[in-house]
Scaffold this active site. Structure first.
Site, PDB file in Angstrom:
ATOM      1  N   ASN A  12       0.792  -1.278  -0.022  1.00 46.58           N
ATOM      2  CA  ASN A  12       0.095   0.108   0.043  1.00 46.58           C
ATOM      3  C   ASN A  12       1.130   1.338   0.084  1.00 46.58           C
ATOM      4  OD1 ASN A  12      -1.638   2.110   0.321  1.00 46.58           O
ATOM      5  ND2 ASN A  12      -2.421   1.315   2.407  1.00 46.58           N
ATOM      6  N   LYS A  14      -0.032   4.225  -0.292  1.00 47.85           N
ATOM      7  CA  LYS A  14      -0.425   5.339   0.304  1.00 47.85           C
ATOM      8  C   LYS A  14      -0.383   6.547  -0.705  1.00 47.85           C
ATOM      9  CE  LYS A  14      -0.289   3.446   4.954  1.00 47.85           C
ATOM     10  NZ  LYS A  14       0.055   3.424   6.196  1.00 47.85           N
ATOM     11  N   HIS A 102      -9.624   1.215   4.991  1.00 47.49           N
ATOM     12  CA  HIS A 102      -8.293   1.254   5.423  1.00 47.49           C
ATOM     13  C   HIS A 102      -8.677   2.389   6.638  1.00 47.49           C
ATOM     14  CE1 HIS A 102      -4.181   2.494   6.595  1.00 47.49           C
ATOM     15  NE2 HIS A 102      -3.706   1.265   5.691  1.00 47.49           N
ATOM     16  N   GLU A 104      -6.938   4.738   7.745  1.00 49.74           N
ATOM     17  CA  GLU A 104      -6.607   6.129   7.574  1.00 49.74           C
ATOM     18  C   GLU A 104      -7.805   6.990   6.868  1.00 49.74           C
ATOM     19  OE1 GLU A 104      -2.783   5.581   5.806  1.00 49.74           O
ATOM     20  OE2 GLU A 104      -1.880   4.913   7.375  1.00 49.74           O
ATOM     21  N   GLU A 174      -5.739  -5.097  10.551  1.00 51.80           N
ATOM     22  CA  GLU A 174      -4.394  -4.216  10.766  1.00 51.80           C
ATOM     23  C   GLU A 174      -4.767  -3.352  11.828  1.00 51.80           C
ATOM     24  OE1 GLU A 174      -2.268  -2.530   6.947  1.00 51.80           O
ATOM     25  OE2 GLU A 174      -4.107  -1.674   7.088  1.00 51.80           O
ATOM     26  N   GLY A 180       2.345   2.187  11.047  1.00 52.94           N
ATOM     27  CA  GLY A 180       3.400   3.589  10.570  1.00 52.94           C
ATOM     28  C   GLY A 180       3.914   3.615  12.170  1.00 52.94           C
ATOM     29  N   SER A 220       3.414  -2.310  10.406  1.00 50.21           N
ATOM     30  CA  SER A 220       4.940  -2.038  10.574  1.00 50.21           C
ATOM     31  C   SER A 220       5.312  -3.473  10.117  1.00 50.21           C
ATOM     32  CB  SER A 220       5.201  -1.799  11.944  1.00 50.21           C
ATOM     33  OG  SER A 220       4.900  -0.796  12.202  1.00 50.21           O
TER      34      SER A 220
END
Ligand code: 13P
Length: 260
Positions: A12, A14, A102, A104, A174, A180, A220
């Site tokens: 991904n 991003k 996702h 985010e 996730e 991150g 991660s």
């Protein structure tokens, strides 16, 4: 049954890499990955919209066996939705997998389970495969609510989605606190949650379909922890952010089998 599931390792990107940088990374990755790797593992690249056409062209021209992926789409096929991209537009570019929900997008852009549900149906109708992302926050984990949160996300996002459309479905677990941050769930915790995801799916549908469900872990994932995570019985792949922007690192994750 576990051995019949082909791992899916997804990058991904991003909001990173313009279309020139995208070409470079795809080519570097294609040199770093061997025929044995692509025989053993499915690889998808979830690139920004501005890179989709470019990456499609590179993959097809050079016959690179990676699946093209997107990070998001709208659920309508067309219309007055300024700034949005429809599933049919992506399908026309041979996009195979689209991320849905996702964290985010949920946290920064207000996507909720209802929108994810509509998107899943639209992506399947456009003959692509959604990758449904689920996961809990640190507060929810500390409160002992991780399983409940993930259960409710899966139930709500799959509301009214018919079993016959879910062959080979993918769910990415996730944990938000691992994205991150450099903090990874332990392999045992990731395995427990991915097994939980499969149980919830089996309860909603049936065990046969749940046996074919691919559950990815994301958060991660790096070359150093990939093998331990990816060899867990209920972890069928990884959704990789930061490390997928580096061809050597992403290739090492794809080659996790060699690290054992
Ligand atoms: P990182 O691998 O950078 O933690 O990102 C995980 C992620 O959000 C993949 O979708």
């Amino acid at each position: 049954m576990t051995e019949q599931r082909r791992p899916l390792i997804s990058g991904n990107w991003k909001m990173n890499l313009n279309h020139f940088e995208a070409i470079k990374l795809v080519q570097e990755l294609s040199y770093a990955v061997s025929r044995d790797d692509v025989d053993a593992v499915d690889i998808s690249l979830h690139v920004p919209f501005t890179d989709v056409r470019t990456v499609q062209t590179v993959l097809e021209a050079d016959k690179i066996p990676f699946f093209l992926g997107a990070q998001h789409c709208h659920f309508e096929a067309s219309g007055a939705f300024t700034g949005e991209i429809s599933p049919t537009m992506l399908a026309k570019l041979n996009v195979a997998y689209v991320l849905v929900g996702h964290s985010e997008r949920r946290q920064l852009f207000g996507e909720d389970d209802e929108m994810c549900n509509a998107k899943i149906k639209a992506i399947i109708a456009a003959e692509m495969k959604p990758i449904l992302c689920v996961g809990e926050t640190l507060e929810e984990r500390d409160a002992g609510e991780a399983e409940t949160i993930v259960t409710s996300q899966i139930e709500a996002c799959l509301q009214g989605v018919k079993a016959e459309t879910l062959e080979g479905f993918v769910i990415a677990y996730e944990p938000i606190w691992a994205i991150g941050t450099g903090k990874t769930a332990t392999a045992a915790d990731a395995q427990d949650m991915c097994a939980h995801v499969r149980r919830v799916f089996a309860k909603l549908y049936n065990t046969e379909l749940a046996d074919s469900l691919r559950v990815q872990y994301g958060g991660s994932v790096k070359p150093a922890n990939a093998a331990e995570l990816l060899t867990q019985p209920d972890i069928d792949g990884a959704l990789v952010g930061g490390a997928s922007l580096d061809a050597a690192h992403f290739a090492k994750i794809i080659q996790y089998r060699l690290a054992e």
